[in-house]
Write a protein that holds these residues in place. Structure first.
Motif, PDB file in Angstrom:
ATOM      1  N   ASP A   9       0.823  -1.198   0.000  1.00 30.46           N
ATOM      2  CA  ASP A   9       0.000   0.000   0.000  1.00 30.46           C
ATOM      3  C   ASP A   9       0.869   1.264   0.000  1.00 30.46           C
ATOM      4  O   ASP A   9       1.642   1.493   0.946  1.00 30.46           O
ATOM      5  CB  ASP A   9      -0.903  -0.020   1.247  1.00 30.46           C
ATOM      6  N   THR A  10       0.744   2.063  -1.050  1.00 28.86           N
ATOM      7  CA  THR A  10       1.560   3.272  -1.127  1.00 28.86           C
ATOM      8  C   THR A  10       1.117   4.318  -0.107  1.00 28.86           C
ATOM      9  O   THR A  10       1.854   5.266   0.168  1.00 28.86           O
ATOM     10  CB  THR A  10       1.514   3.879  -2.538  1.00 28.86           C
ATOM     11  N   ARG A  11      -0.040   4.151   0.439  1.00 27.46           N
ATOM     12  CA  ARG A  11      -0.483   5.090   1.480  1.00 27.46           C
ATOM     13  C   ARG A  11       0.152   4.761   2.834  1.00 27.46           C
ATOM     14  O   ARG A  11      -0.076   5.456   3.820  1.00 27.46           O
ATOM     15  CB  ARG A  11      -2.006   5.076   1.591  1.00 27.46           C
ATOM     16  N   GLU A  12       0.936   3.728   2.827  1.00 30.22           N
ATOM     17  CA  GLU A  12       1.702   3.374   4.031  1.00 30.22           C
ATOM     18  C   GLU A  12       3.192   3.627   3.808  1.00 30.22           C
ATOM     19  O   GLU A  12       4.046   3.058   4.504  1.00 30.22           O
ATOM     20  CB  GLU A  12       1.479   1.906   4.387  1.00 30.22           C
ATOM     21  N   ALA A  13       3.488   4.447   2.812  1.00 28.18           N
ATOM     22  CA  ALA A  13       4.897   4.713   2.485  1.00 28.18           C
ATOM     23  C   ALA A  13       5.645   5.267   3.690  1.00 28.18           C
ATOM     24  O   ALA A  13       5.077   5.989   4.516  1.00 28.18           O
ATOM     25  CB  ALA A  13       4.978   5.693   1.315  1.00 28.18           C
ATOM     26  N   LEU A  14       6.918   4.943   3.755  1.00 29.83           N
ATOM     27  CA  LEU A  14       7.745   5.357   4.881  1.00 29.83           C
ATOM     28  C   LEU A  14       7.847   6.874   4.955  1.00 29.83           C
ATOM     29  O   LEU A  14       7.740   7.581   3.944  1.00 29.83           O
ATOM     30  CB  LEU A  14       9.159   4.763   4.737  1.00 29.83           C
ATOM     31  N   VAL A  15       8.069   7.341   6.141  1.00 26.92           N
ATOM     32  CA  VAL A  15       8.225   8.781   6.344  1.00 26.92           C
ATOM     33  C   VAL A  15       9.639   9.194   5.943  1.00 26.92           C
ATOM     34  O   VAL A  15      10.616   8.522   6.286  1.00 26.92           O
ATOM     35  CB  VAL A  15       7.957   9.172   7.818  1.00 26.92           C
ATOM     36  N   GLN A  16       9.715  10.264   5.241  1.00 29.44           N
ATOM     37  CA  GLN A  16      10.993  10.831   4.788  1.00 29.44           C
ATOM     38  C   GLN A  16      11.875  11.205   5.984  1.00 29.44           C
ATOM     39  O   GLN A  16      11.389  11.439   7.081  1.00 29.44           O
ATOM     40  CB  GLN A  16      10.640  12.084   3.977  1.00 29.44           C
ATOM     41  N   ASP A  17      13.167  11.269   5.745  1.00 29.90           N
ATOM     42  CA  ASP A  17      14.089  11.742   6.773  1.00 29.90           C
ATOM     43  C   ASP A  17      15.312  12.342   6.083  1.00 29.90           C
ATOM     44  O   ASP A  17      15.522  12.149   4.878  1.00 29.90           O
ATOM     45  CB  ASP A  17      14.503  10.576   7.692  1.00 29.90           C
TER      46      ASP A  17
ATOM     47  N   ASN B 161       1.133  10.592   4.220  1.00 29.01           N
ATOM     48  CA  ASN B 161       0.578  10.124   2.951  1.00 29.01           C
ATOM     49  C   ASN B 161      -0.855  10.587   2.725  1.00 29.01           C
ATOM     50  O   ASN B 161      -1.488  10.193   1.738  1.00 29.01           O
ATOM     51  CB  ASN B 161       0.653   8.595   2.884  1.00 29.01           C
TER      52      ASN B 161
ATOM     53  N   PHE C 247       9.986  16.340   5.941  1.00 29.35           N
ATOM     54  CA  PHE C 247       9.962  15.782   7.295  1.00 29.35           C
ATOM     55  C   PHE C 247      11.368  15.371   7.714  1.00 29.35           C
ATOM     56  O   PHE C 247      12.122  14.802   6.921  1.00 29.35           O
ATOM     57  CB  PHE C 247       9.032  14.554   7.354  1.00 29.35           C
TER      58      PHE C 247
END
Lengths: 76, 227
Positions: free
Chosen positions: B42-50, B90, B100
């Motif tokens: 699920d692309t709506r569960e993509a990891l948070v940027q850092d 997302n 982020f």
């Protein structure tokens, strides 16, 4: 469409040149996006982009550029 | 373009998107790559940027002209937040509008005004040159998704309404006049011959450009580098 990739943006890889030998400083324009409008949600480290690509199975579009131009920061 | 394993090249590397994706219909070519690897999660569960550093995060947020969202949390909470914030970053109202960054400690406060003593989720207006920032709002680490998203939308709207859109050529000229100078962690220069080493010689037309400053040497042309 843009969600189909795990975008990674390699920052500062190219030193003090704007997008390598891309546009000269005087030729840089403005973003086509209005402020506040959504753009690409880049992954700004290789590690995070690779992790997301492996998690989601999406391809990676790797772009390397600098956020400084001739040493001036805050620019793409 | 790379396969999801990050190892296999799907295209050659080049200096511009046109040279990789072609000029006729780069979007279609990009889609061709995308269709080779449809999402398996699920692309709506993509990891948070850092980011690797707050300094770089502030610079990028300034360059992209987006509000920077700093998550300043103790280690034991940061791991949980990296997961719980996925639904926030997302969200359709959020994705592509912010940057982020996760940071420990307090060193980031040296570049930011308006920060308080507590850890939290901190919305930061990046300065013009990404060297400084000011806090727009700070939320507690246990803030709910609805509150975070509402705050982000509000901050984004305020940022857009009060910030002048950059014309990057003018930005660079202004920064040069003001003596702005940002040195990244990577040595100046470029791997011109593809041998994996940064080359510091001058430009192909005899300009003293790459590497002229980073390691204290000059470009091949011998000209003094500009700021």
């Amino acid at each position: 469409m843009l969600k189909r990739f795990a975008f990674v943006f390699g920052m500062a890889v190219l030193g003090n040149w704007c997008l390598a030998q891309g546009p000269r400083p005087g030729n840089l324009g403005a973003s086509k996006l209005d402020l506040g409008q959504p753009g690409i949600q880049w992954y700004t480290t290789w590690e995070s982009a690779e992790a997301e690509a492996k998690r989601s199975g999406r391809a990676i579009m790797f772009v390397a550029a600098a956020t400084q131009c001739h040493g001036v920061s805050g620019v793409f | 373009m790379l396969a999801p394993d990050g190892q296999r090249w799907l295209s050659r590397a080049s200096r511009g998107a046109e040279q990789v994706l072609g000029r006729s219909d780069p979007t279609k070519e990009l889609e061709r790559f995308a269709l080779m690897y449809p999402a398996t999660a699920d692309t709506r569960e993509a990891l948070v940027q850092d980011f690797h550093s707050f300094r770089q995060a502030l610079n990028v947020a300034s360059a992209d002209q987006r509000v920077l969202v700093l998550i300043n949390a103790p280690v034991n909470q940061e791991t949980k937040l990296r997961d719980s914030l996925r639904s926030v970053v997302n969200d359709d109202a959020v994705i592509g509008r912010f940057h982020f960054d996760f940071e420990q400690g307090t060193q980031w406060k040296e570049q930011v005004t308006g920060a308080n003593e507590s850890p939290g989720i901190i919305l930061i207006h990046p300065g013009e040159f990404g060297l400084k920032g000011k806090v727009l709002k700070q939320l507690p680490l246990d803030a709910g998704d609805d509150l975070i998203i509402a705050s982000l939308k509000q901050a984004n709207a305020a940022f857009a309404a009060t910030t002048e859109k950059k014309v990057y050529s003018q930005h660079v000229a202004k920064g040069t006049r003001q003596g702005i100078y940002f040195e990244g962690a990577v040595p100046y220069g470029e791997d011109r011959d593809g041998d994996g080493e940064i080359d510091h010689r001058g430009g192909s037309r005899g300009r003293g450009g790459f590497g002229a400053r980073g390691n204290g040497d000059r470009g091949r042309s011998g000209r003094n580098p500009r700021n």
